[in-house]
Design an enzyme around this catalytic site. Structure first.
Site, mmCIF file in Angstrom:
data_model
loop_
_atom_site.group_PDB
_atom_site.id
_atom_site.type_symbol
_atom_site.label_atom_id
_atom_site.label_comp_id
_atom_site.label_asym_id
_atom_site.label_seq_id
_atom_site.Cartn_x
_atom_site.Cartn_y
_atom_site.Cartn_z
ATOM 1 N N ASN A 9 0.870 -1.182 0.000
ATOM 2 C CA ASN A 9 0.000 0.000 0.000
ATOM 3 C C ASN A 9 0.901 1.223 0.000
ATOM 4 O O ASN A 9 1.547 1.516 1.003
ATOM 5 C CB ASN A 9 -0.895 -0.046 1.256
ATOM 6 C CG ASN A 9 -1.714 1.223 1.426
ATOM 7 O OD1 ASN A 9 -1.777 2.059 0.509
ATOM 8 N ND2 ASN A 9 -2.343 1.377 2.584
ATOM 9 N N GLU A 164 -5.111 -5.099 10.527
ATOM 10 C CA GLU A 164 -4.055 -4.108 10.704
ATOM 11 C C GLU A 164 -4.280 -3.364 12.016
ATOM 12 O O GLU A 164 -5.021 -2.366 12.046
ATOM 13 C CB GLU A 164 -4.069 -3.106 9.551
ATOM 14 C CG GLU A 164 -3.808 -3.714 8.194
ATOM 15 C CD GLU A 164 -3.262 -2.693 7.211
ATOM 16 O OE1 GLU A 164 -2.151 -2.897 6.721
ATOM 17 O OE2 GLU A 164 -3.941 -1.673 6.959
ATOM 18 N N GLY A 170 2.934 1.905 10.789
ATOM 19 C CA GLY A 170 3.909 2.991 10.673
ATOM 20 C C GLY A 170 4.693 3.265 11.944
ATOM 21 O O GLY A 170 5.339 4.303 12.062
ATOM 22 N N GLY A 230 2.963 -1.288 4.188
ATOM 23 C CA GLY A 230 2.987 0.147 3.888
ATOM 24 C C GLY A 230 4.385 0.597 3.521
ATOM 25 O O GLY A 230 4.870 0.341 2.418
HETATM 26 P P1 13P Z 1 3.260 0.098 7.580
HETATM 27 O O1 13P Z 1 3.720 -1.187 6.914
HETATM 28 O O2 13P Z 1 4.008 1.296 7.118
HETATM 29 O O3 13P Z 1 3.202 -0.057 9.065
HETATM 30 O O4 13P Z 1 1.747 0.348 7.083
HETATM 31 C C1 13P Z 1 0.818 -0.681 7.156
HETATM 32 C C2 13P Z 1 -0.395 -0.279 6.411
HETATM 33 O O5 13P Z 1 -1.116 0.612 6.798
HETATM 34 C C3 13P Z 1 -0.686 -0.995 5.160
HETATM 35 O O6 13P Z 1 -1.970 -0.719 4.697
#
Ligand code: 13P
Length: 247
Positions: A9, A164, A170, A230
């Site tokens: 994503n 998630e 993040g 992400g």
């Molecule tokens: P991160 O991998 O940056 O933690 O984000 C996860 C996410 O929101 C994927 O949709």
């Protein structure tokens, strides 16, 4: 057997030019796999991304969609508009959409119906806030999100659900593989209450600070069929996640 699904994503990152450069430089590497690999790119990158991956086994998806076919909805994009770009997948109810853009479970449900009617493949995102994790109410939160999302929908193998946890997105703090498996297995159980057949077919993903170091442990889990990535999907190193079983 459920086919593994590894999705990136990109959120609000990469212009068309940057998208073209990413695929020009890395497509051959990413194509060497036997999984479903999907990149969720910004709307303005869809045409470019579809064109870039045309001769590969990579698919492209959108990060959001409106549930109406057309109308006076300034700034929105319909399923038909997405289909025409060649996108095959759509993310629905990402926690950032819920948090910053007021997306509700009811909207997620309408979007799911529209996406399935249009013949696209939805990934429904669910996940609890840190407070619900700490108070121990997280399974209740997930249950409500899942049941509200799929209400009145005949699920088939096109639908995936991504767990998630908001506290893992993040932050660099991924859920442990056991924590992720607990919820993914719980989600499969919820779906089996509606349809045993669907629960065996639909793919359940984990998302939240997935990286090349933790992917193997996550993918070992019985009820985790893939990941939604992400930050780590923006770099060529994402290939280490896609090909985690070859390292
Ligand atoms: P991160 O991998 O940056 O933690 O984000 C996860 C996410 O929101 C994927 O949709």
């Amino acid at each position: 057997m459920r086919r593994e699904l590894i999705a990136g994503n990109w959120k609000m990152y990469k212009t068309q030019k940057e998208t073209k450069a990413f695929f020009d430089n890395n497509l051959a590497l990413f194509s060497q796999n036997d999984k479903d690999v999907v990149f969720f790119v910004p709307f303005t990158d869809l045409n470019q991304a579809v064109q870039s991956v045309e001769k590969s086994n990579i698919e492209i998806g959108a990060q959001n969609v409106h549930f109406e076919n057309e109308g006076a909805y300034t700034g929105e994009i319909s399923c038909e508009m997405l289909k025409e770009t060649g996108a095959k997948y759509v993310l629905i109810g990402h926690s950032e959409r819920r948090k910053y853009f007021g997306e509700t479970d009811q909207m997620v449900n309408k979007k799911l119906k529209a996406v399935l009617n249009a013949g696209l493949c939805p990934i429904i995102c669910v996940g609890e806030q840190l407070s619900a994790r700490q108070s121990g109410e997280y399974l209740e939160v997930i249950k409500n999100q899942v049941f509200n999302a799929v209400e009145g929908v005949a699920l088939d193998e096109r639908t995936a659900i991504a767990y998630e946890p908001v506290w893992a997105i993040g932050t660099g703090k991924n859920a442990s593989s056991m924590q992720a498996e607990e919820v993914c297995s719980f989600v499969r159980g919820l779906i089996s209450e509606i349809s045993k057949e669907a629960s065996e077919k639909i793919r359940i993903l984990y998302g939240g600070s997935v990286n090349p170091n933790n992917i193997k442990d996550i993918m070992k889990m019985k009820n985790i069929d893939g990941v939604l990535v992400g930050g780590a999907s923006l770099k060529p190193d994402f290939v280490k996640i896609v090909q985690y079983d070859k390292q």
